[in-house]
Write a protein that holds these residues in place. Sequence first.
Motif, PDB file in Angstrom:
ATOM      1  N   TRP A  10       0.830  -1.216   0.000  1.00  0.00           N
ATOM      2  CA  TRP A  10       0.000   0.000   0.000  1.00  0.00           C
ATOM      3  C   TRP A  10       0.865   1.267   0.000  1.00  0.00           C
ATOM      4  O   TRP A  10       0.517   2.263   0.639  1.00  0.00           O
ATOM      5  CB  TRP A  10      -0.940  -0.003   1.209  1.00  0.00           C
ATOM      6  N   GLY A  11       1.982   1.217  -0.671  1.00  0.00           N
ATOM      7  CA  GLY A  11       2.866   2.382  -0.721  1.00  0.00           C
ATOM      8  C   GLY A  11       3.818   2.406   0.459  1.00  0.00           C
ATOM      9  O   GLY A  11       3.764   1.535   1.341  1.00  0.00           O
ATOM     10  N   ASN A  37       0.985  13.325  -3.684  1.00  0.00           N
ATOM     11  CA  ASN A  37       0.543  12.432  -2.596  1.00  0.00           C
ATOM     12  C   ASN A  37       1.685  11.486  -2.227  1.00  0.00           C
ATOM     13  O   ASN A  37       1.715  10.926  -1.142  1.00  0.00           O
ATOM     14  CB  ASN A  37      -0.712  11.642  -2.994  1.00  0.00           C
ATOM     15  N   GLY A  39       5.580  10.427  -1.329  1.00  0.00           N
ATOM     16  CA  GLY A  39       6.693  11.027  -0.588  1.00  0.00           C
ATOM     17  C   GLY A  39       7.839  10.040  -0.597  1.00  0.00           C
ATOM     18  O   GLY A  39       7.773   9.021   0.059  1.00  0.00           O
ATOM     19  N   SER A 127      -7.705  10.258   2.055  1.00  0.00           N
ATOM     20  CA  SER A 127      -6.865  10.902   1.028  1.00  0.00           C
ATOM     21  C   SER A 127      -5.805  11.789   1.660  1.00  0.00           C
ATOM     22  O   SER A 127      -5.993  12.324   2.755  1.00  0.00           O
ATOM     23  CB  SER A 127      -7.758  11.756   0.125  1.00  0.00           C
ATOM     24  N   LEU A 129      -5.265  14.540   0.596  1.00  0.00           N
ATOM     25  CA  LEU A 129      -5.872  15.863   0.370  1.00  0.00           C
ATOM     26  C   LEU A 129      -5.004  16.776  -0.499  1.00  0.00           C
ATOM     27  O   LEU A 129      -5.023  17.992  -0.351  1.00  0.00           O
ATOM     28  CB  LEU A 129      -6.190  16.556   1.712  1.00  0.00           C
ATOM     29  N   GLN A 223       3.178   5.298  -4.773  1.00  0.00           N
ATOM     30  CA  GLN A 223       2.154   4.491  -4.075  1.00  0.00           C
ATOM     31  C   GLN A 223       2.474   3.000  -4.280  1.00  0.00           C
ATOM     32  O   GLN A 223       3.624   2.662  -4.500  1.00  0.00           O
ATOM     33  CB  GLN A 223       0.745   4.829  -4.560  1.00  0.00           C
ATOM     34  N   VAL A 237      -8.379   3.588  -2.573  1.00  0.00           N
ATOM     35  CA  VAL A 237      -7.221   3.534  -3.473  1.00  0.00           C
ATOM     36  C   VAL A 237      -6.882   4.949  -3.917  1.00  0.00           C
ATOM     37  O   VAL A 237      -7.602   5.896  -3.598  1.00  0.00           O
ATOM     38  CB  VAL A 237      -7.568   2.680  -4.717  1.00  0.00           C
ATOM     39  N   THR A 238      -5.814   5.072  -4.681  1.00  0.00           N
ATOM     40  CA  THR A 238      -5.516   6.370  -5.275  1.00  0.00           C
ATOM     41  C   THR A 238      -6.150   6.409  -6.667  1.00  0.00           C
ATOM     42  O   THR A 238      -6.854   5.476  -7.059  1.00  0.00           O
ATOM     43  CB  THR A 238      -4.000   6.642  -5.266  1.00  0.00           C
ATOM     44  N   ARG A 302       1.161  11.239   9.020  1.00  0.00           N
ATOM     45  CA  ARG A 302       0.200  10.392   9.738  1.00  0.00           C
ATOM     46  C   ARG A 302       0.858   9.078  10.143  1.00  0.00           C
ATOM     47  O   ARG A 302       1.664   8.530   9.387  1.00  0.00           O
ATOM     48  CB  ARG A 302      -0.987  10.042   8.830  1.00  0.00           C
TER      49      ARG A 302
HETATM   50  P1  IMP Z   1      -4.946  10.202  -2.475  1.00  0.00           P
HETATM   51  O1  IMP Z   1      -4.265   9.555  -3.623  1.00  0.00           O
HETATM   52  O2  IMP Z   1      -4.151  11.306  -1.848  1.00  0.00           O
HETATM   53  O3  IMP Z   1      -6.342  10.622  -2.784  1.00  0.00           O
HETATM   54  O4  IMP Z   1      -5.089   9.088  -1.328  1.00  0.00           O
HETATM   55  C1  IMP Z   1      -5.848   7.895  -1.556  1.00  0.00           C
HETATM   56  C2  IMP Z   1      -5.323   6.773  -0.670  1.00  0.00           C
HETATM   57  O5  IMP Z   1      -3.993   6.442  -1.066  1.00  0.00           O
HETATM   58  C3  IMP Z   1      -5.224   7.109   0.804  1.00  0.00           C
HETATM   59  O6  IMP Z   1      -5.444   5.937   1.557  1.00  0.00           O
HETATM   60  C4  IMP Z   1      -3.778   7.544   0.985  1.00  0.00           C
HETATM   61  O7  IMP Z   1      -3.330   7.390   2.299  1.00  0.00           O
HETATM   62  C5  IMP Z   1      -3.113   6.595   0.022  1.00  0.00           C
HETATM   63  N1  IMP Z   1      -1.850   7.138  -0.514  1.00  0.00           N
HETATM   64  C6  IMP Z   1      -1.707   8.082  -1.453  1.00  0.00           C
HETATM   65  N2  IMP Z   1      -0.411   8.301  -1.714  1.00  0.00           N
HETATM   66  C7  IMP Z   1       0.282   7.469  -0.916  1.00  0.00           C
HETATM   67  C8  IMP Z   1       1.684   7.200  -0.751  1.00  0.00           C
HETATM   68  O8  IMP Z   1       2.550   7.767  -1.413  1.00  0.00           O
HETATM   69  N3  IMP Z   1       1.990   6.273   0.178  1.00  0.00           N
HETATM   70  C9  IMP Z   1       1.050   5.588   0.876  1.00  0.00           C
HETATM   71  N4  IMP Z   1      -0.258   5.791   0.735  1.00  0.00           N
HETATM   72  C10 IMP Z   1      -0.636   6.718  -0.155  1.00  0.00           C
END
Ligand code: IMP
Length: 423
Positions: A10-11, A37, A39, A127, A129, A223, A237-238, A302
Motif C-alpha cells: 500500500w505504498g 501524494n 513522498g 486521502s 488531500l 504508491q 485507493v488512489t 500520519r
Molecule cells: P490520495 O491519492 O491522496 O487521494 O489518497 C488515496 C489513498 O492512497 C489514501 O489511503 C492515501 O493514504 C493513500 N496514498 C496516497 N499516496 C500514498 C503514498 O505515497 N503512500 C502511501 N499511501 C498513499
Amino acid sequence: MIDLLLGLQWGDEGKGKVVDVLTRNYDIIARFQGGPNAGHTLIFDGNKHVLHTIPSGIFHPRAMNLVGNGVVIDPVIFKKELENLSRHNINFKERLLISRKAHIILPTHRLLDAASEKMKGKAKIGSTLKGIGPTYMDKTGRNGIRVGDLELSDWKERYSNLCHKHLKMIKFYEVELEFDLDAMEKEFFEAIEVLRELQFIDSEAYINKALRDKKSILAEGAQGSLLDIDFGTYPYVTSSNTTAAGACTGLGVAPSRIGSVYGIFKAYTTRVGSGPFPTELFDEDGKTMARIGNEFGATTGRPRRCGWLDLIALKYAVEINGVTNLMMMKGDVLSGFKTIKACTSYTYKGKEILHLPYNIEPENVSVNYTEFEGWDEDLTAITSPSQMPENLKDYIRFIEDFVGVKVSLVSVGPDRNQTIRIE
Ligand code: IMP
C-alpha cells in the motif's frame, strides 16, 4: 529497454531509497503516475530528503529526470521541492524535464478533495488531500489543464472557467470549508512562473528516441499496487494505475519495451489512510513495528497502520506487475521478534482460499498465518548475504518459493549503504 520499479503493497515500501541505489545505472529516471501524494524519502550523507513529484534521480549528477504525462503536478509543492534542491546546491535546470501532457493540480482541486472527503464522513478514503482525485477526474472528464496549456495565450481564461466550475461544485457538497482562495491563487500563480522556467517537452517522443538510442531508463512508481485504481482495494485507493501497465500509458512506451520489473515490498506491511488491511495488528507487535520502523507518512506525517507480511496479496501484486526481481525493505525492523508471521491463506466465507478475493473487509476474510522463528541479531551493519542470520535466510527463501520470484536485494537501514545485494 525500460525497467520498472514498483511498490507491491500500500505504498511507502521504500522505493525512494531503491531508486537512489539503482539510479547510478540509468541515464533517465521517469515518474509515470501519481503526484505529490507520494513522498519518497532518501537519506544520504547524513541528510534526509523527501521528494514528492520530482524523480529520485535528481540527486545523481548523471541522470536525466522526467515527469511523465501520467503524473499530476501541483506547482506550489513542485516549487518547494525545487527550493529544497537549490538549498542543497543541486543543479536541476538541465536535468529536469516535464511532459506537456501532465495535468496541473489547481488550488480548487485541493478544496474539492477536502469537500469530497468531508462529505463521505466515516467512509472517507483517507486521502492525502493533495487534490489528486479531483485532478484525475478532470483529466478523464476532459476538462483538465495541462502543462502544455501554459504555453497558450488563453490559459488563464481556461483556468478561470475551470475554477468557477469547481467553486460551484464545492457549494454542491454542502460541507463547511474554510479557505482563502485569493491567497491560494497568489501562491499558485507565483509557482506557475517558477514552473515555466523548466523545460516542457513532448515526453513520449523524448522517451522513445531515448529507447532507440539505447539509453537505459528506469520508471519510478509511486504508491503501491494495492492502491491501484483498478486492482487495489477499491474504493480505498488512489486515482491512478500504480501497476506496471501505468508506466506504458503514463510515459507512452509500448509493453514490449519493458525490461526488468523490480517489485519492492517491506518485510512486513503498512498502510496509511482507510480501507481493509487483513494482517493489521492492534497489539504490541504492531506498535513495535511502528516504533522501530518509524512508520509515519512522508507526505502527511500520519502514523501508518502496521501488520505482518501478506503473501497472498504479495503474490497477487507480483502477478499483475510481472515482477522479475523482488527487493525486501526494512528487514532490520523485524530483528528481536521471537516469532514472525506471514499470511499464507485467507478464510473467505468459511473456506480456505489462496487468492485475493473481491472483498477483503474483515467481515469477509480472516487470515491464516505461517510462523517463522525470529532472529535477535542487529542487521543494520550487515553488507553481504553470508552475514545474514539463518532464520532471516529461511524467511526470505519461503517468500521466494511462495511468490515464485527471487529476492535480489535486502535493505537493512535507511542509508544507501545499508543494502545487501543477493546475486
Ligand atoms: P490520495 O491519492 O491522496 O487521494 O489518497 C488515496 C489513498 O492512497 C489514501 O489511503 C492515501 O493514504 C493513500 N496514498 C496516497 N499516496 C500514498 C503514498 O505515497 N503512500 C502511501 N499511501 C498513499
